[in-house]
Write an enzyme that holds these catalytic residues in place. Structure first.
Site, mmCIF file in Angstrom:
data_model
loop_
_atom_site.group_PDB
_atom_site.id
_atom_site.type_symbol
_atom_site.label_atom_id
_atom_site.label_comp_id
_atom_site.label_asym_id
_atom_site.label_seq_id
_atom_site.Cartn_x
_atom_site.Cartn_y
_atom_site.Cartn_z
ATOM 1 N N ARG A 60 1.146 -1.408 -0.347
ATOM 2 C CA ARG A 60 -0.126 -0.447 0.092
ATOM 3 C C ARG A 60 1.048 0.896 -0.129
ATOM 4 O O ARG A 60 0.409 1.832 -0.156
ATOM 5 C CB ARG A 60 -0.800 -0.150 1.410
ATOM 6 C CG ARG A 60 -2.032 1.156 1.304
ATOM 7 C CD ARG A 60 -3.126 0.697 2.025
ATOM 8 N NE ARG A 60 -2.874 1.196 3.359
ATOM 9 C CZ ARG A 60 -2.763 0.289 4.785
ATOM 10 N NH1 ARG A 60 -3.533 -1.074 4.608
ATOM 11 N NH2 ARG A 60 -1.995 0.092 5.835
ATOM 12 N N TYR A 113 -15.325 21.861 -10.436
ATOM 13 C CA TYR A 113 -15.629 20.247 -10.810
ATOM 14 C C TYR A 113 -17.294 19.566 -9.749
ATOM 15 O O TYR A 113 -17.025 19.769 -8.818
ATOM 16 C CB TYR A 113 -14.589 19.209 -10.995
ATOM 17 C CG TYR A 113 -14.202 17.800 -10.868
ATOM 18 C CD1 TYR A 113 -15.341 17.527 -12.322
ATOM 19 C CD2 TYR A 113 -14.748 16.846 -9.695
ATOM 20 C CE1 TYR A 113 -15.457 16.044 -12.749
ATOM 21 C CE2 TYR A 113 -14.526 16.079 -10.558
ATOM 22 C CZ TYR A 113 -15.772 14.758 -11.812
ATOM 23 O OH TYR A 113 -15.086 13.724 -12.290
ATOM 24 N N ASP A 185 -7.787 22.152 -7.923
ATOM 25 C CA ASP A 185 -7.117 21.104 -8.987
ATOM 26 C C ASP A 185 -6.831 21.868 -10.569
ATOM 27 O O ASP A 185 -6.967 22.689 -10.730
ATOM 28 C CB ASP A 185 -8.979 21.604 -9.349
ATOM 29 C CG ASP A 185 -9.099 20.179 -9.827
ATOM 30 O OD1 ASP A 185 -8.350 19.754 -10.870
ATOM 31 O OD2 ASP A 185 -10.528 19.199 -9.880
ATOM 32 N N LYS A 210 -6.500 12.423 -16.682
ATOM 33 C CA LYS A 210 -7.088 13.361 -18.322
ATOM 34 C C LYS A 210 -6.104 13.249 -19.064
ATOM 35 O O LYS A 210 -5.444 12.557 -19.435
ATOM 36 C CB LYS A 210 -8.163 14.581 -18.065
ATOM 37 C CG LYS A 210 -8.697 14.611 -16.998
ATOM 38 C CD LYS A 210 -9.820 14.061 -17.748
ATOM 39 C CE LYS A 210 -11.444 13.960 -16.792
ATOM 40 N NZ LYS A 210 -12.177 15.127 -15.262
HETATM 41 C C1 LIG Z 1 -12.143 14.634 -14.277
HETATM 42 C C2 LIG Z 1 -11.782 15.386 -13.180
HETATM 43 C C3 LIG Z 1 -11.697 15.669 -12.000
HETATM 44 C C4 LIG Z 1 -12.166 13.951 -11.430
HETATM 45 O O1 LIG Z 1 -11.254 12.807 -11.785
HETATM 46 P P1 LIG Z 1 -11.662 11.449 -12.245
HETATM 47 O O2 LIG Z 1 -10.079 10.308 -12.292
HETATM 48 O O3 LIG Z 1 -12.587 11.342 -13.555
HETATM 49 O O4 LIG Z 1 -12.336 11.152 -10.296
HETATM 50 C C5 LIG Z 1 -11.419 16.039 -11.168
HETATM 51 N N1 LIG Z 1 -11.394 17.608 -11.403
HETATM 52 C C6 LIG Z 1 -11.782 18.126 -12.629
HETATM 53 C C7 LIG Z 1 -11.540 19.414 -12.902
HETATM 54 C C8 LIG Z 1 -11.523 16.800 -13.428
HETATM 55 O O5 LIG Z 1 -12.240 17.226 -14.641
#
Ligand SMILES: *Cc1c(COP(=O)(O)O)cnc(C)c1O
Length: 397
Positions: A60, A113, A185, A210
């Site tokens: 982990r 988000y 973020d 992403k």
């Molecule tokens: C997609 C996204 C997330 C979350 O990511 P996941 O891997 O889908 O949980 C967080 N912040 C933004 C800006 C996003 O577009």
């Protein structure tokens, strides 16, 4: 290219992306790390076990596979360390739990988000954290929203779906005076185009799902902290039992090696398509921070060194059937959540249902667009046909 964009990937960053977190000499010369699949780690003797004196005490807690991506993101973000999480949302949850406790007050941008908001409402609130949302364009005005219990400010720039650019230095300036923690973020900009820690933000979060993964085949998140917040982030991550699986971490470290070249191409394609859309009679507005028409373009130019290929458009008014005609006949643009892969996507959205600090005023339906690596002429042809269907079904122009 627009001529207004600074070079997206100075040579040093390109090199960092290729080299950071790679240790071929420790892996018999192989360029990439192996996938260490493991739970148990065997200790040679009791003395070593008593001190837990192994570089990787338990599955982990990581492995050379997870180290590779963590080190690469740490280098690119200029942080003290990075932890991996099972998704971007999980990374956001770890980061917020690292900072907040019962009785604290958190300020979150109204452009966040949407699942970030749901985590605040559904989990943080239950644990006694008060959450307020603020106008993403508030800048130094955020000072007026601070309470004695305010502990942290959460940013996301540009905002999800609506693409407001935040005045990060102004908000950090206010936070610093009160010793508040700032988190951002940073998924849209990737570790290439915005350096939040250099602007004074404490914690930078990525949905590596992403652009870092880049191929629509992983769920993965990263949390990078500066020296001030790193011990707390690392400790909370460990206490929560969070870990990304080895295969997913491996895909993340592979994906990031080509980030600069994918993003250079996708930035250019995104801007080109956004400009083309701006000239379409069916389009009321294009929300792309790299276009001079964007209300926060100057802030974007000041703080960012490039743009990724995600932006939104607002159409002229039209019936739902016209929107369906637009979307349902698309051949190259897929309809789906997430983005950052090699393929183009559309996603209709309507923030009116969840915004609380700001009002979303749109003339017609809004669509988020992700531009992939297809040929531009083919993408334009796909959209030209979509606009023809939109008009035929009564959509405005
Ligand atoms: C997609 C996204 C997330 C979350 O990511 P996941 O891997 O889908 O949980 C967080 N912040 C933004 C800006 C996003 O577009």
């Amino acid at each position: 290219m627009t001529g207004t964009i600074r070079h997206p990937t100075p040579r040093g960053i390109d090199t960092e992306i290729v080299t950071a977190g790679r240790h071929p000499a420790e892996q018999h010369g192989f360029v990439n790390p192996p996938v260490y699949r493991g739970s148990t780690v065997l200790y040679p003797d009791l003395a070593t076990f008593d001190k837990r004196a192994m570089p990787y005490p338990y599955g982990r807690m990581g492995s050379p596979t997870t180290d590779s991506l963590e080190q690469a993101v740490t280098a690119l973000e200029g942080g003290a360390g990075t932890v991996l999480a099972a998704s971007g949302l999980s990374a956001i949850a770890i980061a917020l739990q690292s900072v907040l406790g019962a009785g604290d007050h958190l300020l979150v941008t109204d452009s966040c988000y949407q699942p970030t908001r749901k985590f605040c409402t559904g989990v943080l609130a239950r644990f006694g954290v008060a959450v307020d949302y603020y106008d993403p364009r508030i800048g130094a005005g955020i000072e007026a929203l601070l309470r004695p219990a305010t502990k942290a400010i959460f940013l996301e720039s540009p905002g999800s779906q609506t693409f407001e650019i935040q005045d990060i230095p102004a908000i950090v300036g206010v936070a610093r005076k009160r010793d508040l923690v700032t988190l951002i973020d940073n998924t849209w900009a990737t570790p290439l185009f915005l350096k939040p820690l250099a602007l004074g933000v404490d914690i930078s979060i990525h949905a590596a799902t992403k652009y870092i993964g880049g191929h629509s085949d992983v769920m993965l998140g990263t949390v990078t902290a500066n020296a001030r917040m790193w011990p707390q982030v690392r400790e909370t991550w460990s206490l929560l039992g969070e870990c990304a699986g080895p295969d997913v971490a491996w895909l993340g470290q592979r994906g990031i090696r080509t980030l600069a070249v994918r993003l250079a191409r996708q930035m250019e394609a995104g801007i080109e398509l956004a400009r083309w859309l701006e000239g379409r009679p069916e389009v009321e507005r294009v929300l792309h921070p790299a276009l001079p028409s964007h209300p926060d373009h100057a802030l974007w130019r000041r703080d960012f060194t490039g743009a990724s290929s995600l932006f939104s458009i607002v159409l002229k008014p039209g019936p739902k059937a016209a929107l369906a005609a637009f979307i349902d006949g698309l051949e190259l643009f897929g309809l789906g959540a997430s983005w950052g892969g090699y393929e183009s996507l559309v996603l209709p959205f309507d923030p009116r249902g969840y915004r609380v600090a700001t009002r979303w005023e749109a003339e017609g339906p809004a669509i988020r667009i992700h531009v992939g690596l297809e040929a531009m002429a083919d993408l334009v042809a796909d959209l030209e046909a979509a606009f023809a269907r939109w008009r035929a079904a009564g959509g405005g122009a």
